[in-house]
Motif scaffolding. Sequence first.
Motif, PDB file in Angstrom:
ATOM      1  N   HIS A 471      -3.570 -17.182  20.378  1.00 38.88           N
ATOM      2  CA  HIS A 471      -4.883 -17.651  20.820  1.00 38.88           C
ATOM      3  C   HIS A 471      -5.633 -18.231  19.616  1.00 38.88           C
ATOM      4  CE1 HIS A 471      -5.382 -15.165  24.762  1.00 38.88           C
ATOM      5  NE2 HIS A 471      -4.178 -15.684  24.649  1.00 38.88           N
ATOM      6  N   PRO A 472      -6.107 -19.473  19.698  1.00 42.71           N
ATOM      7  CA  PRO A 472      -6.848 -20.063  18.570  1.00 42.71           C
ATOM      8  C   PRO A 472      -8.209 -19.404  18.411  1.00 42.71           C
ATOM      9  CG  PRO A 472      -6.876 -21.535  20.470  1.00 42.71           C
ATOM     10  CD  PRO A 472      -5.945 -20.412  20.822  1.00 42.71           C
ATOM     11  N   CYS A 473      -8.478 -18.865  17.248  1.00 49.71           N
ATOM     12  CA  CYS A 473      -9.745 -18.154  17.044  1.00 49.71           C
ATOM     13  C   CYS A 473     -10.139 -18.161  15.581  1.00 49.71           C
ATOM     14  CB  CYS A 473      -9.640 -16.715  17.563  1.00 49.71           C
ATOM     15  SG  CYS A 473      -8.482 -15.679  16.644  1.00 49.71           S
ATOM     16  N   VAL A 474     -11.409 -17.818  15.353  1.00 51.32           N
ATOM     17  CA  VAL A 474     -11.942 -17.581  14.024  1.00 51.32           C
ATOM     18  C   VAL A 474     -12.757 -16.291  14.097  1.00 51.32           C
ATOM     19  CG1 VAL A 474     -11.990 -19.982  13.271  1.00 51.32           C
ATOM     20  CG2 VAL A 474     -13.944 -19.053  14.541  1.00 51.32           C
ATOM     21  N   ILE A 475     -13.026 -15.712  12.943  1.00 46.70           N
ATOM     22  CA  ILE A 475     -13.835 -14.489  12.891  1.00 46.70           C
ATOM     23  C   ILE A 475     -15.068 -14.749  12.044  1.00 46.70           C
ATOM     24  CG2 ILE A 475     -13.901 -12.192  11.838  1.00 46.70           C
ATOM     25  CD1 ILE A 475     -11.219 -11.621  13.069  1.00 46.70           C
ATOM     26  N   TYR A 476     -16.201 -14.345  12.605  1.00 44.84           N
ATOM     27  CA  TYR A 476     -17.502 -14.491  11.950  1.00 44.84           C
ATOM     28  C   TYR A 476     -17.964 -13.092  11.565  1.00 44.84           C
ATOM     29  CZ  TYR A 476     -22.060 -16.861  11.290  1.00 44.84           C
ATOM     30  OH  TYR A 476     -23.209 -17.418  10.769  1.00 44.84           O
ATOM     31  N   THR A 477     -18.208 -12.869  10.275  1.00 39.69           N
ATOM     32  CA  THR A 477     -18.518 -11.515   9.823  1.00 39.69           C
ATOM     33  C   THR A 477     -19.514 -11.524   8.665  1.00 39.69           C
ATOM     34  OG1 THR A 477     -17.559  -9.468   8.921  1.00 39.69           O
ATOM     35  CG2 THR A 477     -16.501 -11.535   8.311  1.00 39.69           C
ATOM     36  N   LYS A 478     -20.180 -10.414   8.495  1.00 42.01           N
ATOM     37  CA  LYS A 478     -21.136 -10.272   7.393  1.00 42.01           C
ATOM     38  C   LYS A 478     -20.452 -10.047   6.062  1.00 42.01           C
ATOM     39  CE  LYS A 478     -23.360  -6.311   7.079  1.00 42.01           C
ATOM     40  NZ  LYS A 478     -24.182  -5.134   7.431  1.00 42.01           N
ATOM     41  N   TYR A 479     -19.132  -9.805   6.089  1.00 40.73           N
ATOM     42  CA  TYR A 479     -18.414  -9.473   4.860  1.00 40.73           C
ATOM     43  C   TYR A 479     -17.689 -10.684   4.289  1.00 40.73           C
ATOM     44  CZ  TYR A 479     -19.306  -4.672   6.285  1.00 40.73           C
ATOM     45  OH  TYR A 479     -19.922  -3.510   6.653  1.00 40.73           O
ATOM     46  N   GLU A 480     -17.672 -10.750   2.974  1.00 41.61           N
ATOM     47  CA  GLU A 480     -16.914 -11.793   2.286  1.00 41.61           C
ATOM     48  C   GLU A 480     -15.502 -11.290   2.053  1.00 41.61           C
ATOM     49  OE1 GLU A 480     -17.367 -14.749  -1.604  1.00 41.61           O
ATOM     50  OE2 GLU A 480     -18.845 -13.170  -1.215  1.00 41.61           O
ATOM     51  N   LEU A 481     -14.518 -12.077   2.457  1.00 39.75           N
ATOM     52  CA  LEU A 481     -13.123 -11.644   2.412  1.00 39.75           C
ATOM     53  C   LEU A 481     -12.346 -12.449   1.375  1.00 39.75           C
ATOM     54  CD1 LEU A 481     -12.423 -11.436   6.261  1.00 39.75           C
ATOM     55  CD2 LEU A 481     -13.196  -9.598   4.738  1.00 39.75           C
ATOM     56  N   PRO A 482     -11.583 -11.780   0.505  1.00 37.98           N
ATOM     57  CA  PRO A 482     -10.760 -12.500  -0.472  1.00 37.98           C
ATOM     58  C   PRO A 482      -9.528 -13.118   0.186  1.00 37.98           C
ATOM     59  CG  PRO A 482     -10.410 -10.138  -0.653  1.00 37.98           C
ATOM     60  CD  PRO A 482     -11.508 -10.318   0.344  1.00 37.98           C
ATOM     61  N   ALA A 483      -8.865 -13.980  -0.542  1.00 39.67           N
ATOM     62  CA  ALA A 483      -7.641 -14.614  -0.037  1.00 39.67           C
ATOM     63  C   ALA A 483      -6.603 -13.561   0.304  1.00 39.67           C
ATOM     64  CB  ALA A 483      -7.103 -15.584  -1.081  1.00 39.67           C
ATOM     65  N   ALA A 484      -5.792 -13.857   1.298  1.00 42.47           N
ATOM     66  CA  ALA A 484      -4.671 -13.013   1.743  1.00 42.47           C
ATOM     67  C   ALA A 484      -5.114 -11.713   2.416  1.00 42.47           C
ATOM     68  CB  ALA A 484      -3.721 -12.703   0.581  1.00 42.47           C
ATOM     69  N   THR A 485      -6.350 -11.681   2.907  1.00 45.27           N
ATOM     70  CA  THR A 485      -6.810 -10.501   3.651  1.00 45.27           C
ATOM     71  C   THR A 485      -6.072 -10.399   4.976  1.00 45.27           C
ATOM     72  OG1 THR A 485      -9.016 -10.507   2.654  1.00 45.27           O
ATOM     73  CG2 THR A 485      -8.809  -9.459   4.800  1.00 45.27           C
ATOM     74  N   LEU A 486      -5.762  -9.172   5.364  1.00 46.86           N
ATOM     75  CA  LEU A 486      -5.133  -8.895   6.657  1.00 46.86           C
ATOM     76  C   LEU A 486      -6.077  -8.066   7.513  1.00 46.86           C
ATOM     77  CD1 LEU A 486      -1.527  -7.921   5.474  1.00 46.86           C
ATOM     78  CD2 LEU A 486      -2.227 -10.087   6.521  1.00 46.86           C
ATOM     79  N   LEU A 487      -5.981  -8.245   8.822  1.00 49.05           N
ATOM     80  CA  LEU A 487      -6.783  -7.477   9.767  1.00 49.05           C
ATOM     81  C   LEU A 487      -5.841  -6.538  10.512  1.00 49.05           C
ATOM     82  CD1 LEU A 487      -9.380  -9.000  12.274  1.00 49.05           C
ATOM     83  CD2 LEU A 487      -7.950  -7.060  12.852  1.00 49.05           C
ATOM     84  N   ARG A 488      -6.140  -5.258  10.475  1.00 47.03           N
ATOM     85  CA  ARG A 488      -5.328  -4.299  11.201  1.00 47.03           C
ATOM     86  C   ARG A 488      -6.187  -3.543  12.211  1.00 47.03           C
ATOM     87  NH1 ARG A 488      -4.104   0.267   6.474  1.00 47.03           N
ATOM     88  NH2 ARG A 488      -6.160   1.282   6.515  1.00 47.03           N
ATOM     89  N   THR A 489      -5.535  -3.086  13.265  1.00 44.19           N
ATOM     90  CA  THR A 489      -6.204  -2.272  14.271  1.00 44.19           C
ATOM     91  C   THR A 489      -5.313  -1.078  14.581  1.00 44.19           C
ATOM     92  OG1 THR A 489      -5.201  -3.593  16.051  1.00 44.19           O
ATOM     93  CG2 THR A 489      -7.423  -4.211  15.322  1.00 44.19           C
ATOM     94  N   LEU A 490      -5.899  -0.050  15.157  1.00 44.67           N
ATOM     95  CA  LEU A 490      -5.112   1.101  15.587  1.00 44.67           C
ATOM     96  C   LEU A 490      -4.203   0.676  16.725  1.00 44.67           C
ATOM     97  CD1 LEU A 490      -7.869   3.865  15.515  1.00 44.67           C
ATOM     98  CD2 LEU A 490      -5.913   3.653  13.961  1.00 44.67           C
ATOM     99  N   ASP A 491      -2.956   1.066  16.648  1.00 44.17           N
ATOM    100  CA  ASP A 491      -1.988   0.738  17.690  1.00 44.17           C
ATOM    101  C   ASP A 491      -2.268   1.611  18.912  1.00 44.17           C
ATOM    102  OD1 ASP A 491       0.229   0.379  19.316  1.00 44.17           O
ATOM    103  OD2 ASP A 491       1.612   0.165  17.637  1.00 44.17           O
ATOM    104  N   PRO A 492      -2.620   1.016  20.050  1.00 41.83           N
ATOM    105  CA  PRO A 492      -2.969   1.827  21.222  1.00 41.83           C
ATOM    106  C   PRO A 492      -1.812   2.641  21.776  1.00 41.83           C
ATOM    107  CG  PRO A 492      -2.803  -0.503  21.811  1.00 41.83           C
ATOM    108  CD  PRO A 492      -2.736  -0.427  20.322  1.00 41.83           C
ATOM    109  N   ASP A 493      -0.587   2.270  21.424  1.00 43.49           N
ATOM    110  CA  ASP A 493       0.580   2.982  21.937  1.00 43.49           C
ATOM    111  C   ASP A 493       1.052   4.100  21.011  1.00 43.49           C
ATOM    112  OD1 ASP A 493       0.723   1.337  24.222  1.00 43.49           O
ATOM    113  OD2 ASP A 493       1.800  -0.198  23.078  1.00 43.49           O
ATOM    114  N   TYR A 494       0.402   4.223  19.871  1.00 40.46           N
ATOM    115  CA  TYR A 494       0.818   5.254  18.918  1.00 40.46           C
ATOM    116  C   TYR A 494       0.328   6.624  19.370  1.00 40.46           C
ATOM    117  CZ  TYR A 494       1.309   7.843  14.543  1.00 40.46           C
ATOM    118  OH  TYR A 494       1.649   8.769  13.591  1.00 40.46           O
ATOM    119  N   ILE A 495       1.218   7.601  19.303  1.00 34.99           N
ATOM    120  CA  ILE A 495       0.876   8.981  19.629  1.00 34.99           C
ATOM    121  C   ILE A 495       1.224   9.840  18.422  1.00 34.99           C
ATOM    122  CG2 ILE A 495       1.279  10.937  21.173  1.00 34.99           C
ATOM    123  CD1 ILE A 495       2.121   8.929  23.311  1.00 34.99           C
ATOM    124  N   GLU A 496       0.236  10.507  17.880  1.00 30.75           N
ATOM    125  CA  GLU A 496       0.437  11.345  16.701  1.00 30.75           C
ATOM    126  C   GLU A 496       1.540  12.375  16.966  1.00 30.75           C
ATOM    127  OE1 GLU A 496      -0.088  12.348  12.833  1.00 30.75           O
ATOM    128  OE2 GLU A 496      -1.338  10.865  13.854  1.00 30.75           O
TER     129      GLU A 496
END
Length: 504
Positions: A471-496
Motif C-alpha cells: 500500500h503506498p503510504c507516508v508517515i507524518y510524525t512529531k519525531y525526527e528519524l535518522p536514515a535506515a530507521t525501521l518501524l516494528r509492531t507487536l506481532d498479533p499472532d505471537y503467544i508468549e
Amino acid sequence: MELLSPAGNVEKLAYAYAYGADAAYIGLKKFSLRVKADNFYEDEYKKVVELKKLYPGKRLHCALNISFHDEEIDNLRANIDYFRQYPIDAFIVQDIGIVPLLQKEFPNAELHLSTQASCVNSEAVKMYKSIGFKRVVLGREISLAQIKRIKDAVPDMELETFVHGAMCIAYAGRCLMSAFLTGRSAQSGFCSHTCRWNFRVGENAFAGLADGAGDGKPHIITAEEAKALAQSGNLVIEEEQRKGEYFPIFEGDDFTAILSSKDINMINHLADMRDAGLDSLKIEGRMKSTYYVAMVTRAYRKALDALEGKITAEEAAPYIAELENVSHRESTTGFYYNKTDADKTTCGASDSKYQLAAEMGAELTGEAFDAIYNEGQKRYRENEELLAGMHPDAREARLKDYEIHPDRRIIPFEKKEGWHLYECTAMNKINAADEIEFVSPSFCNLLVKSEDWELISSETGLKLNWVCDSHPCVIYTKYELPAATLLRTLDPDYIEGKIRDTGR
C-alpha cells in the motif's frame, strides 16, 4: 575485530552497513550454499557499487562455497565477466579446485577459506596460507583455546568464526540428512533444514515390533501407547559400532526434534574471542529478515564499541538486550568453551514478538511535501462540494456510510509545526490507531503513541486507518528519524511461551 554480517539481497546489504557491519557477505545465484536466499543477480551490481560509495571503507565478501562439479566450474568460467562488475573484496570458498581460476581472474580479491572446509588445526592453516589464502573461517567445532593455539602458530593468517545465529547439527555444515530425506543437497545450497523438523511417534512405525498377545502374531501398538513410550524416557539410540553409548530420545508435547541444535550467541564473550586472536566475527543469516540483520548487527556493533572503549557498557546494554526481540531459539556458546554446550539440542522454530511493519525512507520536504498535502486538500474540497450539492437524503445516506465504513472518509492531513513527513514502505499491516515503535542505527527504540503520528496515502494525501504490504503510504510524525530507521509492531499472532512455525 571486524564485524561481518549476512546480506541475502541488496536491501539487507544496505541495512547491514547502516547498522554497523564492517563487512557483509553475499551469495551469487547458483554458487552459494544459500540458494534459497534472494542472493544477487542481473544488474544489482550497480546498486552494490553505489552502496560501497555511500559507505566507504565497508568491505564486501562473496560466498562461492558450494562443492563444485565440473559443469559448475564451466558455469563459473562463463560468468566471470558478470562477477567482475561487483566490487568484491574477498571470495569465500571451500573447493580448492576453483582457487587457481579466482587467483587468475581476480588478482586483487582476497581468498577466504569457508567453514565448510572444516579447518581446525594450525598445519592446515599453514597449508592454506601457502596456496594464497588470506583468511580462514575456522570449522565450527573448534574451541577458543584451539583458536589461540592456531593464531600463535600462524599469526599473520586472519581467523574468522561465527559469533551468532543458527547452527547446523553437522557443525561444519557438511550434512547429508537433507539430501537423504528430501533429495535436496545441502552441499549444493538446497538444504531443507531437515534437522529442524518435528517428528512424532506413530502407529505404523511400530508395526510388527511387539508380540504382546502371545499368539505369535505381530502386535501393532496404538498411537497412545507409542506416545507414552516416547515420553517415558526409556527410548534411546545406540550406534552399531559404539556399544554402550546411548543417546536419549524423548518426546515432549507431541513432537521432538532430536537433531536441532541451539543457536549460538557469544555477545557476552567478545573479550574472550578477541583474546583468542580472532580477526573477524561472523553473524549467520543470509536467509534471515532485514529486521534480523539490522538488529543483530546493531547489538554486536554496540557490544564491540563498548569492548573497544568507544561507548560505555551501560550505553551498549539496551541494544544488546534487543537480541531477545529478534527471532531466535535457545542459545549456547557452541564448542568455544566445551563440547557439552554444543551437544545440547532444542526444539521448535525461531520466533519473535515483533514483526517488521515498514522500512522508513527519506524525509519529504519542499515540493514533495506540498504535492501530497495539496492533493489531500484538493480531494477534501471536491468531496465537500459533492456533499453540498447532494439531495439531503442522499447526503445523509453518504454520511451514514462513512460511519459504517470509516475507510471511505475523506480526511486530509493538516500541517503541524515541528512534524516530519517520511517515505514508508509497508511490510505488514499497520493500524493508525496503534502505538508503533521505531528502531534505528542511532537510537535503540522509540515508542510512538497514536496521537504522535499519522498514516497518510502518498497518492491521495488523505489519512488512512490502516495499510498492508504494497500500500503506498507516508508517515507524518512529531519525531525526527535518522536514515535506515525501521518501524516494528507487536506481532498479533505471537503467544508468549508458544513457539510458532514461522517457516524457519
